[in-house]
Scaffold this motif. Structure first.
Motif, PDB file in Angstrom:
ATOM      1  N   THR A 134       0.838  -1.184   0.000  1.00 27.64           N
ATOM      2  CA  THR A 134       0.000   0.000   0.000  1.00 27.64           C
ATOM      3  C   THR A 134       0.876   1.237   0.000  1.00 27.64           C
ATOM      4  O   THR A 134       1.827   1.334   0.775  1.00 27.64           O
ATOM      5  CB  THR A 134      -0.917   0.016   1.232  1.00 27.64           C
ATOM      6  OG1 THR A 134      -1.650  -1.219   1.298  1.00 27.64           O
ATOM      7  CG2 THR A 134      -1.901   1.165   1.162  1.00 27.64           C
ATOM      8  N   THR A 135       0.573   2.192  -0.870  1.00 21.07           N
ATOM      9  CA  THR A 135       1.324   3.436  -0.933  1.00 21.07           C
ATOM     10  C   THR A 135       0.884   4.360   0.199  1.00 21.07           C
ATOM     11  O   THR A 135      -0.107   4.103   0.899  1.00 21.07           O
ATOM     12  CB  THR A 135       1.102   4.146  -2.278  1.00 21.07           C
ATOM     13  OG1 THR A 135      -0.271   4.565  -2.366  1.00 21.07           O
ATOM     14  CG2 THR A 135       1.414   3.205  -3.451  1.00 21.07           C
ATOM     15  N   ASP A 136       1.612   5.461   0.368  1.00 17.20           N
ATOM     16  CA  ASP A 136       1.263   6.434   1.409  1.00 17.20           C
ATOM     17  C   ASP A 136      -0.126   7.025   1.189  1.00 17.20           C
ATOM     18  O   ASP A 136      -0.790   7.438   2.139  1.00 17.20           O
ATOM     19  CB  ASP A 136       2.303   7.558   1.437  1.00 17.20           C
ATOM     20  CG  ASP A 136       3.667   7.084   1.925  1.00 17.20           C
ATOM     21  OD1 ASP A 136       3.717   6.037   2.612  1.00 17.20           O
ATOM     22  OD2 ASP A 136       4.677   7.741   1.613  1.00 17.20           O
ATOM     23  N   SER A 137      -0.556   7.044  -0.061  1.00 14.61           N
ATOM     24  CA  SER A 137      -1.875   7.602  -0.372  1.00 14.61           C
ATOM     25  C   SER A 137      -2.993   6.554  -0.280  1.00 14.61           C
ATOM     26  O   SER A 137      -4.149   6.856  -0.555  1.00 14.61           O
ATOM     27  CB  SER A 137      -1.867   8.213  -1.779  1.00 14.61           C
ATOM     28  OG  SER A 137      -1.572   7.220  -2.754  1.00 14.61           O
ATOM     29  N   GLY A 138      -2.619   5.330   0.104  1.00 17.03           N
ATOM     30  CA  GLY A 138      -3.621   4.291   0.282  1.00 17.03           C
ATOM     31  C   GLY A 138      -3.913   3.472  -0.963  1.00 17.03           C
ATOM     32  O   GLY A 138      -4.812   2.626  -0.944  1.00 17.03           O
ATOM     33  N   GLU A 139      -3.158   3.689  -2.035  1.00 18.71           N
ATOM     34  CA  GLU A 139      -3.341   2.915  -3.252  1.00 18.71           C
ATOM     35  C   GLU A 139      -2.562   1.602  -3.172  1.00 18.71           C
ATOM     36  O   GLU A 139      -1.585   1.489  -2.430  1.00 18.71           O
ATOM     37  CB  GLU A 139      -2.860   3.718  -4.466  1.00 18.71           C
ATOM     38  CG  GLU A 139      -3.591   5.039  -4.671  1.00 18.71           C
ATOM     39  CD  GLU A 139      -5.044   4.848  -5.010  1.00 18.71           C
ATOM     40  OE1 GLU A 139      -5.344   3.910  -5.773  1.00 18.71           O
ATOM     41  OE2 GLU A 139      -5.884   5.632  -4.526  1.00 18.71           O
ATOM     42  N   PHE A 140      -2.992   0.622  -3.952  1.00 14.61           N
ATOM     43  CA  PHE A 140      -2.286  -0.650  -4.010  1.00 14.61           C
ATOM     44  C   PHE A 140      -1.313  -0.646  -5.185  1.00 14.61           C
ATOM     45  O   PHE A 140      -1.620  -0.121  -6.258  1.00 14.61           O
ATOM     46  CB  PHE A 140      -3.266  -1.810  -4.168  1.00 14.61           C
ATOM     47  CG  PHE A 140      -4.222  -1.961  -3.019  1.00 14.61           C
ATOM     48  CD1 PHE A 140      -3.769  -2.307  -1.756  1.00 14.61           C
ATOM     49  CD2 PHE A 140      -5.580  -1.753  -3.200  1.00 14.61           C
ATOM     50  CE1 PHE A 140      -4.648  -2.444  -0.693  1.00 14.61           C
ATOM     51  CE2 PHE A 140      -6.468  -1.891  -2.157  1.00 14.61           C
ATOM     52  CZ  PHE A 140      -5.997  -2.237  -0.891  1.00 14.61           C
ATOM     53  N   GLU A 141      -0.151  -1.251  -4.979  1.00 16.38           N
ATOM     54  CA  GLU A 141       0.815  -1.389  -6.054  1.00 16.38           C
ATOM     55  C   GLU A 141       1.652  -2.645  -5.820  1.00 16.38           C
ATOM     56  O   GLU A 141       1.602  -3.245  -4.755  1.00 16.38           O
ATOM     57  CB  GLU A 141       1.732  -0.160  -6.142  1.00 16.38           C
ATOM     58  CG  GLU A 141       2.662   0.023  -4.949  1.00 16.38           C
ATOM     59  CD  GLU A 141       3.630   1.175  -5.129  1.00 16.38           C
ATOM     60  OE1 GLU A 141       3.510   1.909  -6.137  1.00 16.38           O
ATOM     61  OE2 GLU A 141       4.506   1.358  -4.257  1.00 16.38           O
ATOM     62  N   GLY A 142       2.411  -3.027  -6.831  1.00 17.53           N
ATOM     63  CA  GLY A 142       3.277  -4.197  -6.724  1.00 17.53           C
ATOM     64  C   GLY A 142       3.139  -5.091  -7.943  1.00 17.53           C
ATOM     65  O   GLY A 142       2.300  -4.872  -8.826  1.00 17.53           O
ATOM     66  N   ILE A 143       3.981  -6.106  -8.001  1.00 14.15           N
ATOM     67  CA  ILE A 143       3.996  -7.016  -9.143  1.00 14.15           C
ATOM     68  C   ILE A 143       2.634  -7.671  -9.339  1.00 14.15           C
ATOM     69  O   ILE A 143       2.068  -7.662 -10.444  1.00 14.15           O
ATOM     70  CB  ILE A 143       5.085  -8.086  -8.961  1.00 14.15           C
ATOM     71  CG1 ILE A 143       6.483  -7.448  -9.009  1.00 14.15           C
ATOM     72  CG2 ILE A 143       4.962  -9.169 -10.039  1.00 14.15           C
ATOM     73  CD1 ILE A 143       7.610  -8.402  -8.667  1.00 14.15           C
ATOM     74  N   ASP A 144       2.089  -8.242  -8.277  1.00 13.46           N
ATOM     75  CA  ASP A 144       0.796  -8.932  -8.404  1.00 13.46           C
ATOM     76  C   ASP A 144      -0.323  -7.966  -8.788  1.00 13.46           C
ATOM     77  O   ASP A 144      -1.217  -8.311  -9.564  1.00 13.46           O
ATOM     78  CB  ASP A 144       0.436  -9.641  -7.099  1.00 13.46           C
ATOM     79  CG  ASP A 144       1.259 -10.901  -6.875  1.00 13.46           C
ATOM     80  OD1 ASP A 144       1.953 -11.329  -7.815  1.00 13.46           O
ATOM     81  OD2 ASP A 144       1.204 -11.455  -5.760  1.00 13.46           O
ATOM     82  N   ILE A 145      -0.292  -6.763  -8.233  1.00 11.07           N
ATOM     83  CA  ILE A 145      -1.323  -5.771  -8.540  1.00 11.07           C
ATOM     84  C   ILE A 145      -1.276  -5.412 -10.021  1.00 11.07           C
ATOM     85  O   ILE A 145      -2.313  -5.373 -10.711  1.00 11.07           O
ATOM     86  CB  ILE A 145      -1.137  -4.503  -7.685  1.00 11.07           C
ATOM     87  CG1 ILE A 145      -1.135  -4.841  -6.179  1.00 11.07           C
ATOM     88  CG2 ILE A 145      -2.225  -3.488  -8.015  1.00 11.07           C
ATOM     89  CD1 ILE A 145      -2.405  -5.446  -5.661  1.00 11.07           C
ATOM     90  N   ASP A 146      -0.071  -5.159 -10.532  1.00 13.66           N
ATOM     91  CA  ASP A 146       0.068  -4.773 -11.940  1.00 13.66           C
ATOM     92  C   ASP A 146      -0.276  -5.930 -12.879  1.00 13.66           C
ATOM     93  O   ASP A 146      -0.896  -5.731 -13.930  1.00 13.66           O
ATOM     94  CB  ASP A 146       1.490  -4.282 -12.218  1.00 13.66           C
ATOM     95  CG  ASP A 146       1.764  -2.907 -11.625  1.00 13.66           C
ATOM     96  OD1 ASP A 146       0.901  -2.403 -10.889  1.00 13.66           O
ATOM     97  OD2 ASP A 146       2.847  -2.347 -11.885  1.00 13.66           O
ATOM     98  N   VAL A 147       0.131  -7.146 -12.509  1.00 14.25           N
ATOM     99  CA  VAL A 147      -0.201  -8.310 -13.342  1.00 14.25           C
ATOM    100  C   VAL A 147      -1.719  -8.516 -13.354  1.00 14.25           C
ATOM    101  O   VAL A 147      -2.320  -8.758 -14.409  1.00 14.25           O
ATOM    102  CB  VAL A 147       0.513  -9.576 -12.834  1.00 14.25           C
ATOM    103  CG1 VAL A 147      -0.017 -10.818 -13.560  1.00 14.25           C
ATOM    104  CG2 VAL A 147       2.021  -9.460 -13.056  1.00 14.25           C
TER     105      VAL A 147
END
Length: 269
Positions: free
Chosen positions: A66-79
């Motif tokens: 989770t980013t500081d702004s509350g968004e999700f990111e990462g390899i699995d998220i992008d895939v």
């Protein structure tokens, strides 16, 4: 020790299944028309119409976080987002404990689970898995002045793991439940190591690097603990969705998208 391997994390490897087929139009009368209609993809039935719902545990960098702004990111998220786009769906990410994420997919509360999930014999009994989209290793984190130099030295030590993960399963099998302390996430396990509550932490290599970088005084042993494959879990028998996911993964591998996503989050060794 039966699970030890010195292989390092590699990037994505792939895939062989074809995309899903569809049903013929009721108006088709010629054999040519029927053949064309049957080649068209069928509309997917998902938990939430128009969405691909992914259950995850967003405390597993660089796969999901989770980013500081509350968004999700990462390899699995992008895939997952790339798969959703291929399928004409909007990605919905539901963050929860790791065990709950597995159960959500198993019970049809989510369409799929992606959380650095390893395919195991036990999990195959209760859910189905896509083709492998990445490989990883289980690494061992210790303090820099630790006397632990290899997996064999973990005998009679207290090991911290994330609850429900293969790290927990492997260590419990090898050293006994009395020598393993499960935590809700990897960060809490690493904090326990810093506080002297455990002697080592066994966790996937990619997040292990992130945790060590953020915690001076810790290191990763050169000898890894285990190698494993990551895949996407779906409800048992949901072949329509599974075929669609595998088809999307195959395309993402072929056009270089998977490799680009891995490279975005993991620097080449």
């Amino acid at each position: 020790m039966k699970k030890i391997t010195a292989l390092m994390l590699s990037s994505a490897m792939m895939l062989s299944l074809a995309a899903c087929g569809g049903s013929a139009s009721t108006d088709a009368v010629s054999s040519e028309a029927v053949s064309t209609a049957e080649a068209a993809p069928a509309a997917l039935t998902t938990v939430n119409a128009g969405k691909l719902t992914m259950s995850t545990n967003a405390a597993f960098p660089p796969y999901e976080m989770t980013t500081d702004s509350g968004e999700f990111e990462g390899i699995d998220i992008d895939v997952a987002a790339a798969i959703a786009e291929k399928l004409g769906l909007e990605l919905q990410v539901d963050d929860m404990d790791f065990d709950a994420a597995l159960l959500a997919a198993q019970n049809g509360k989510s369409d799929m689970v992606m959380a650095g999930v390893t395919v195991t014999d036990e999990r195959l009994k209760v859910m189905d898995f896509s083709d492998t989209y990445a490989e990883g290793i289980q690494s061992i984190i210790v303090k820099e002045d630790s006397t632990i130099a290899s997996p064999d030295d973990l005998a009679d030590k207290m090991i911290g793991t994330q609850r429900g993960t293969t790290g927990y399963i492997y260590c419990s099998d090898d050293f006994g439940d009395d020598h393993v302390t499960p935590y809700d996430d990897g960060l809490t396990a690493v904090q326990a190591l810093n506080n002297g509550q455990v002697d080592a932490v066994v966790i996937d290599n990619a997040p292990a690097k992130e945790f060590v970088e953020a915690n001076p005084g810790l290191k990763i042993l050169d000898t890894a603990y285990a190698q494993e494959d990551y895949a996407i879990g779906v409800a048992k028998g949901n072949t329509q969705l599974l075929d669609a996911i595998n088809g999307a993964l195959e395309e993402l591998e072929a056009d270089g998208t998977l490799q680009a996503i891995v490279d975005k989050y993991i620097n080449a060794e």
